[in-house]
Design an enzyme around this catalytic site. Sequence first.
Site, PDB file in Angstrom:
ATOM      1  N   THR A   1     -22.633  -4.861 -14.252  1.00 13.71           N
ATOM      2  CA  THR A   1     -22.406  -3.421 -14.346  1.00 13.71           C
ATOM      3  C   THR A   1     -23.298  -2.753 -15.401  1.00 13.71           C
ATOM      4  OG1 THR A   1     -20.558  -4.011 -15.770  1.00 13.71           O
ATOM      5  CG2 THR A   1     -20.039  -3.423 -13.518  1.00 13.71           C
ATOM      6  N   ASP A   2     -23.292  -1.429 -15.395  1.00 10.47           N
ATOM      7  CA  ASP A   2     -24.139  -0.670 -16.317  1.00 10.47           C
ATOM      8  C   ASP A   2     -23.411  -0.290 -17.596  1.00 10.47           C
ATOM      9  OD1 ASP A   2     -26.162  -0.476 -14.278  1.00 10.47           O
ATOM     10  OD2 ASP A   2     -24.854   0.999 -13.327  1.00 10.47           O
TER      11      ASP A   2
ATOM     12  N   SER B   1     -21.911   2.513 -22.384  1.00 10.55           N
ATOM     13  CA  SER B   1     -22.379   2.997 -21.102  1.00 10.55           C
ATOM     14  C   SER B   1     -23.896   3.045 -21.181  1.00 10.55           C
ATOM     15  CB  SER B   1     -21.820   4.387 -20.808  1.00 10.55           C
ATOM     16  OG  SER B   1     -22.478   4.924 -19.691  1.00 10.55           O
ATOM     17  N   ARG B   2     -24.548   2.208 -20.375  1.00 15.99           N
ATOM     18  CA  ARG B   2     -25.988   2.016 -20.588  1.00 15.99           C
ATOM     19  C   ARG B   2     -26.868   3.064 -19.930  1.00 15.99           C
ATOM     20  NH1 ARG B   2     -24.405  -3.195 -19.351  1.00 15.99           N
ATOM     21  NH2 ARG B   2     -23.777  -4.261 -21.241  1.00 15.99           N
ATOM     22  N   VAL B   3     -26.359   3.792 -18.949  1.00 21.32           N
ATOM     23  CA  VAL B   3     -27.232   4.785 -18.322  1.00 21.32           C
ATOM     24  C   VAL B   3     -26.678   6.190 -18.347  1.00 21.32           C
ATOM     25  CG1 VAL B   3     -28.401   3.167 -16.807  1.00 21.32           C
ATOM     26  CG2 VAL B   3     -26.341   4.299 -16.018  1.00 21.32           C
TER      27      VAL B   3
END
Length: 585
Positions: free
Chosen positions: A417-418, A443-445
Amino acid sequence: MNSNDMKEKTAILYSLEAPNEEQERRFRNFIATRYGEGYDFRWEKTDAFPGGFRLEVGKEIYDWSVGGRFQQLRDTLVKVPAKNGNIIPLIKETIKSWTPEALAQEVGVVTTIGDGIATVEGLDNATYGEILVFKGGTRGMVQDIRDHEISCILFDDDKEVSEGSSVHRTAKTAGVPVGENFLGRVVDPLGVPIDGKGDIKEADYYPVEAPAPGIVKRQPVNTPLETGILSIDAMFPIGRGQRELIIGDRQTGKTAIALDALINQNGKDCITIYVAIGQKTSSVVQLANTLKKYDALDHSIVVLASASDSAPLQYIAPYAGCAMAEYFMHQGKDVLIVYDDLSKHAVAYRTMSLLLGRSPGREAFPGDVFYLHSRLLEMAARMADEYGGGSITALPIVETQAGDVSAYIPTNLISITDGQIFLENELFFSGQRPAINVGISVSRVGGDAQTKAMKKAVGTLKLDLAQYREMEVFSQFASDLDEQTRKQLVYGQGLMRMLRQPQYHPYQQHEQVIILVSAMAHVMLDVNVEDIDEFLKGLLEKFQLEYPEIGEEIDREKVLSDELKAKIVEVAEAYAKDFLKRKQA
Ligand code: ATP
Ligand code: MG
């Protein structure tokens, strides 16, 4: 050459009339192209197939025995509005009316049957994922292909199937019905309604497992998907097309977060799908009622594979939900899909795999369980504008045991997951709900998708909270604190309190901005921690009643000018003064 090989090299045509020269040439041609040279072709007279014939090549049988039936079947197949005609709906009624016995195909024999799994011999050309039809119309999906036999999972009751009964290939893959009419409904993983509100007319059939959109068809995540939960939207924003994992122990509010996110899509042009896997039917019914109560059911589909459903059904449930989501995405719409939860999905897959005789790996899961989930989550995407610009945002949920994130399934999902939202038991029981661990969630994006207004309003919130956590630990050892430290502790406590949010009370974007701007300006520093809920409520009311234009501007422009920010601080400070005066009186 033994007698078996002899038999396999024979092709026999059974019919009442002998084939004429042209017909015979065509048969020989067909056999040579399909099976190679060297077949001994002969005709045997029989009156068993009036108006038709039967061709046996080795152990494969082509059965055009009832003349009209084949045509009729072809017609039915054509009528199914599937896009690529390569799909067999899993709904039983349709398949029954198809008289699959008449389909020209290979025929195999069931060798073992039980627990929703059948092994079949004699279908040498069956492919992975192909649908097989058993006696009585029972459908199965090929899951394992070995040298002499294949295994498949069954979607219907296996009562009608027994050892020795025949199986037909369909050369088609599994599909589920999809369409607008599914909105507002509760269905099982095959798309059959289970809410007692009558049949659903499908718009199309989508394959249970379609290839994920390629990189060319995608565009970066750039539009926010607001959950209405302050801590998430501020610090771990989710963008449309993103995959954000919700991870935590039992009863830590995982479903609650997903549910709030679903409800918050009201009026936001986003379709929501909730897939329940291995849960109690009663709790899912309750969830559907909650959606209805908050007017969110109309834009939602609930897919339910309950704990009492067979492992194969639980296994395909998220894929079925995803197929329904894809339909909307291909129309350029935005979809939010929740998989609740993938731990139970993995367990169902493990059960199935062990029954299929696959060798168990780590924690007894089959080796491809990682691939199982990555395939599913790879479907989440934001399509490029040339391809409609639709999106699927996925919120998979996974349950941990005693906070152990290093178990097999959680680590897999974390890497797929992102980003992750970690929920913690301790926080939950101390009353900090949603019980999000701010330190390790990420939350990476989604940050790219946050509006400028939110980004500016959030400021140093994450950093301040990190500082507070450090200090909190450290302050336990110091008996008296200097003024500076004390103030920072109070400030941190206030922020933590601000992030508490009851269920079903999503904030609108401008409300979040107002709260954050006020908090970051230390407006609530002198407010008692216990009074913060009341303070925030009053603050938002004041803005709503006396300065509605501020909220409107934020929602419209999505930016926060310095003047506007200063104005918010000014109003908030005045309100705080009044509030404190009232409290002291
Ligand atoms: P399970 O592991 O059983 O699926 P879960 O992690 O999904 O549990 P929930 O069912 O969402 O947890 O929540 C557990 C309980 O906590 C529920 O009774 C829910 O109403 C309550 N709860 C969850 N979030 C909040 C919140 N923000 N405020 C108050 N109560 C909450
Ligand atoms: Mg739950």
